[in-house]
Write an enzyme that holds these catalytic residues in place. Structure first.
Site, PDB file in Angstrom:
ATOM      1  N   ASP A  47      -5.726   5.849  -6.517  1.00 45.11           N
ATOM      2  CA  ASP A  47      -4.702   5.081  -5.798  1.00 45.11           C
ATOM      3  C   ASP A  47      -3.511   5.997  -5.529  1.00 45.11           C
ATOM      4  OD1 ASP A  47      -3.659   2.142  -5.165  1.00 45.11           O
ATOM      5  OD2 ASP A  47      -2.019   3.254  -6.112  1.00 45.11           O
ATOM      6  N   TYR A  52       4.480   8.395  -2.410  1.00 48.06           N
ATOM      7  CA  TYR A  52       4.421   9.176  -3.650  1.00 48.06           C
ATOM      8  C   TYR A  52       4.590  10.680  -3.390  1.00 48.06           C
ATOM      9  CZ  TYR A  52       2.281   4.828  -5.409  1.00 48.06           C
ATOM     10  OH  TYR A  52       2.005   3.516  -5.713  1.00 48.06           O
ATOM     11  N   LYS A  77      -1.174   3.982   1.330  1.00 50.77           N
ATOM     12  CA  LYS A  77      -0.306   2.863   1.721  1.00 50.77           C
ATOM     13  C   LYS A  77       0.694   3.288   2.782  1.00 50.77           C
ATOM     14  CE  LYS A  77      -0.659   1.589  -3.136  1.00 50.77           C
ATOM     15  NZ  LYS A  77      -0.419   2.750  -3.995  1.00 50.77           N
ATOM     16  N   HIS A 110       2.755  -1.139   1.900  1.00 52.46           N
ATOM     17  CA  HIS A 110       3.233  -0.878   0.531  1.00 52.46           C
ATOM     18  C   HIS A 110       4.189  -1.975   0.035  1.00 52.46           C
ATOM     19  CE1 HIS A 110       3.828   2.726  -2.367  1.00 52.46           C
ATOM     20  NE2 HIS A 110       3.962   1.592  -3.020  1.00 52.46           N
ATOM     21  N   ASN A 242      -8.161   5.758 -21.711  1.00 54.53           N
ATOM     22  CA  ASN A 242      -8.052   4.576 -20.855  1.00 54.53           C
ATOM     23  C   ASN A 242      -9.417   4.146 -20.323  1.00 54.53           C
ATOM     24  OD1 ASN A 242      -5.373   4.682 -21.443  1.00 54.53           O
ATOM     25  ND2 ASN A 242      -4.719   5.481 -19.459  1.00 54.53           N
TER      26      ASN A 242
HETATM   27  N1  LIG Z   1       1.966  -0.819  -4.926  1.00 54.51           N
HETATM   28  C1  LIG Z   1       3.037  -0.524  -5.623  1.00 54.51           C
HETATM   29  O1  LIG Z   1       4.179  -0.868  -5.245  1.00 54.51           O
HETATM   30  C2  LIG Z   1       2.915   0.218  -6.910  1.00 54.51           C
HETATM   31  C3  LIG Z   1       4.022   0.319  -7.772  1.00 54.51           C
HETATM   32  C4  LIG Z   1       3.858   1.010  -8.967  1.00 54.51           C
HETATM   33  C5  LIG Z   1       2.629   1.573  -9.284  1.00 54.51           C
HETATM   34  N2  LIG Z   1       1.573   1.498  -8.412  1.00 54.51           N
HETATM   35  C6  LIG Z   1       0.262   2.131  -8.718  1.00 54.51           C
HETATM   36  O2  LIG Z   1      -0.159   1.714 -10.020  1.00 54.51           O
HETATM   37  C7  LIG Z   1      -0.387   2.876 -10.807  1.00 54.51           C
HETATM   38  C8  LIG Z   1      -0.123   2.600 -12.274  1.00 54.51           C
HETATM   39  O3  LIG Z   1       1.200   2.132 -12.474  1.00 54.51           O
HETATM   40  P1  LIG Z   1       2.351   3.002 -13.176  1.00 54.51           P
HETATM   41  O4  LIG Z   1       2.007   4.436 -13.061  1.00 54.51           O
HETATM   42  O5  LIG Z   1       3.637   2.539 -12.622  1.00 54.51           O
HETATM   43  O6  LIG Z   1       2.350   2.516 -14.687  1.00 54.51           O
HETATM   44  P2  LIG Z   1       1.262   2.322 -15.843  1.00 54.51           P
HETATM   45  O7  LIG Z   1      -0.050   2.836 -15.418  1.00 54.51           O
HETATM   46  O8  LIG Z   1       1.389   0.924 -16.334  1.00 54.51           O
HETATM   47  O9  LIG Z   1       1.871   3.234 -16.981  1.00 54.51           O
HETATM   48  C9  LIG Z   1       1.932   4.626 -16.879  1.00 54.51           C
HETATM   49  C10 LIG Z   1       2.689   5.125 -18.103  1.00 54.51           C
HETATM   50  O10 LIG Z   1       1.918   4.810 -19.277  1.00 54.51           O
HETATM   51  C11 LIG Z   1       1.672   6.003 -20.001  1.00 54.51           C
HETATM   52  N3  LIG Z   1       0.282   5.950 -20.512  1.00 54.51           N
HETATM   53  C12 LIG Z   1      -0.854   5.986 -19.801  1.00 54.51           C
HETATM   54  N4  LIG Z   1      -1.930   5.893 -20.608  1.00 54.51           N
HETATM   55  C13 LIG Z   1      -1.439   5.806 -21.867  1.00 54.51           C
HETATM   56  C14 LIG Z   1      -2.067   5.701 -23.143  1.00 54.51           C
HETATM   57  N5  LIG Z   1      -3.384   5.660 -23.257  1.00 54.51           N
HETATM   58  N6  LIG Z   1      -1.258   5.620 -24.234  1.00 54.51           N
HETATM   59  C15 LIG Z   1       0.088   5.656 -24.121  1.00 54.51           C
HETATM   60  N7  LIG Z   1       0.733   5.742 -22.930  1.00 54.51           N
HETATM   61  C16 LIG Z   1      -0.031   5.829 -21.809  1.00 54.51           C
HETATM   62  C17 LIG Z   1       1.846   7.138 -19.022  1.00 54.51           C
HETATM   63  O11 LIG Z   1       2.308   8.278 -19.693  1.00 54.51           O
HETATM   64  P3  LIG Z   1       1.897   9.786 -19.297  1.00 54.51           P
HETATM   65  O12 LIG Z   1       1.904   9.873 -17.808  1.00 54.51           O
HETATM   66  O13 LIG Z   1       2.937  10.595 -19.975  1.00 54.51           O
HETATM   67  O14 LIG Z   1       0.517  10.025 -19.866  1.00 54.51           O
HETATM   68  C18 LIG Z   1       2.904   6.597 -18.077  1.00 54.51           C
HETATM   69  O15 LIG Z   1       4.199   6.833 -18.628  1.00 54.51           O
HETATM   70  C19 LIG Z   1       0.574   3.915 -10.190  1.00 54.51           C
HETATM   71  O16 LIG Z   1       0.313   5.220 -10.630  1.00 54.51           O
HETATM   72  C20 LIG Z   1       0.347   3.649  -8.728  1.00 54.51           C
HETATM   73  O17 LIG Z   1      -0.865   4.241  -8.299  1.00 54.51           O
HETATM   74  C21 LIG Z   1       1.711   0.813  -7.245  1.00 54.51           C
END
Ligand SMILES: NC(=O)c1ccc[n+]([C@@H]2O[C@H](COP(=O)([O-])OP(=O)(O)OC[C@H]3O[C@@H](n4cnc5c(N)ncnc54)[C@H](OP(=O)(O)O)[C@@H]3O)[C@@H](O)[C@H]2O)c1
Length: 281
Positions: A47, A52, A77, A110, A242
């Site tokens: 994704d 980004y 997006k 987006h 994960n």
């Molecule tokens: N459409 C939208 O508006 C929108 C908005 C936000 C996100 N997204 C998408 O959703 C994806 C995921 O969301 P997100 O990146 O915001 O947040 P997330 O996946 O909920 O959380 C990512 C965070 O969790 C940590 N993490 C990951 N695996 C872990 C584990 N096993 N143990 C402990 N900590 C862990 C990561 O740390 P490290 O990186 O340090 O490992 C990072 O700080 C994004 O990357 C993006 O592709 C879309």
């Protein structure tokens, strides 16, 4: 796609690997390496988004992996400045060029930008991209029930997907029920609430009982609900951890505990606040 990742069917045919890899906040200088590691770990659904700023590097990792295109599922997006109908096609082409791909599996609006753009017209322009044959499915992101109703009423075309923030603190049940009614696939962004839910005492207790990690428990909850999700992680160890969510010995008690954590609390931006001017992302 590694066979153990289930596929969620898309309304127009085909399917999405239910557990993918997110690339928000993966800096461009790290993105090629990080995505290469994610692909090596077994992720086949990536994704990304023009916003980004890492599509070129993501594309380089996809190309270098040697994985057949048919085995990959790539989402990008439409970025906020390009909602005008005449801007949608060129923005889509730029994403394809930057990713080095002939076609996308999924392209989303987006953010709705409901007060600063004509998002119904933007949706109609995104739907028109299907006729190019260069995108298999189109959908939206951060759309509320009101936004979904408006675009469906205006065009008669139901988005294949709505990608919204979902995690145990923001379970989004009413919106997910509407998705089920309209046949829209739910994608959960920030599935770990950017790490916030991982220290919740009840999550820790379930993890201890099931012999899994907190992240695996939270991701297993998403998978059990049937949503598509794509946690972001920076290390191969976390990427593998994960994916281990697929092997958690999940049960109804664990589901009940995580269902009980909802407090309608966002960790990201509110779709009713993000606008072209002055909105946050
Ligand atoms: N459409 C939208 O508006 C929108 C908005 C936000 C996100 N997204 C998408 O959703 C994806 C995921 O969301 P997100 O990146 O915001 O947040 P997330 O996946 O909920 O959380 C990512 C965070 O969790 C940590 N993490 C990951 N695996 C872990 C584990 N096993 N143990 C402990 N900590 C862990 C990561 O740390 P490290 O990186 O340090 O490992 C990072 O700080 C994004 O990357 C993006 O592709 C879309």
């Amino acid at each position: 796609m590694p066979p153990r990742v289930p596929t969620v069917p898309l309304p127009g045919g085909g399917g999405i690997p239910q557990l993918g890899f997110g690339t928000y906040k993966v800096a461009p200088e790290q993105a090629e390496g990080v995505v290469a590691e994610a692909l090596a770990a077994g992720y086949r659904h990536i994704d990304t988004a023009a916003m980004y700023g890492n599509e070129r590097e993501v594309g380089r990792a996809l190309a270098a992996s040697g994985i057949p295109r048919a085995d990959l599922f790539v989402t990008s997006k439409l970025d906020n400045p390009y909602h005008a109908v005449a801007e949608v096609g060129p923005a889509f082409e730029r994403s394809l060029d930057d990713l080095g791909l002939e076609r996308l599996d999924l392209y989303l609006i987006h953010w709705p930008l409901a007060r600063s753009t004509d998002y119904r017209a933007t949706w109609a322009a995104v739907v028109d991209l299907l006729a190019t044959g260069r995108v298999a499915a189109v959908g939206v992101s951060n759309f509320t029930a009101e936004h979904l109703r408006a675009v469906i009423d205006a065009t008669g075309v139901v988005p294949a997907v709505n990608q919204v923030e979902i995690n145990p603190y923001l379970s989004q049940e009413p919106l997910r029920a509407l998705h089920r009614k309209w046949g829209i696939v739910t994608q959960a962004w920030s599935p770990l609430a950017r790490g916030r839910v991982l220290t919740d005492p009840q999550v820790l207790a379930v993890a201890h009982r099931l012999g899994a990690t907190p992240a695996q428990v939270v991701l297993a909850w998403h998978l059990d609900r049937g949503d598509v999700t794509f946690p972001k992680a920076s290390s191969p160890a976390r990427m593998a951890e994960n994916l281990g969510a697929l092997d958690v010995a999940w049960d109804a008690d664990a589901r009940a505990v995580l269902d009980g954590l909802n407090r309608d609390e966002r960790s990201g931006s509110d779709p009713d606040v993000v606008e072209l001017d002055g909105g946050r992302r």
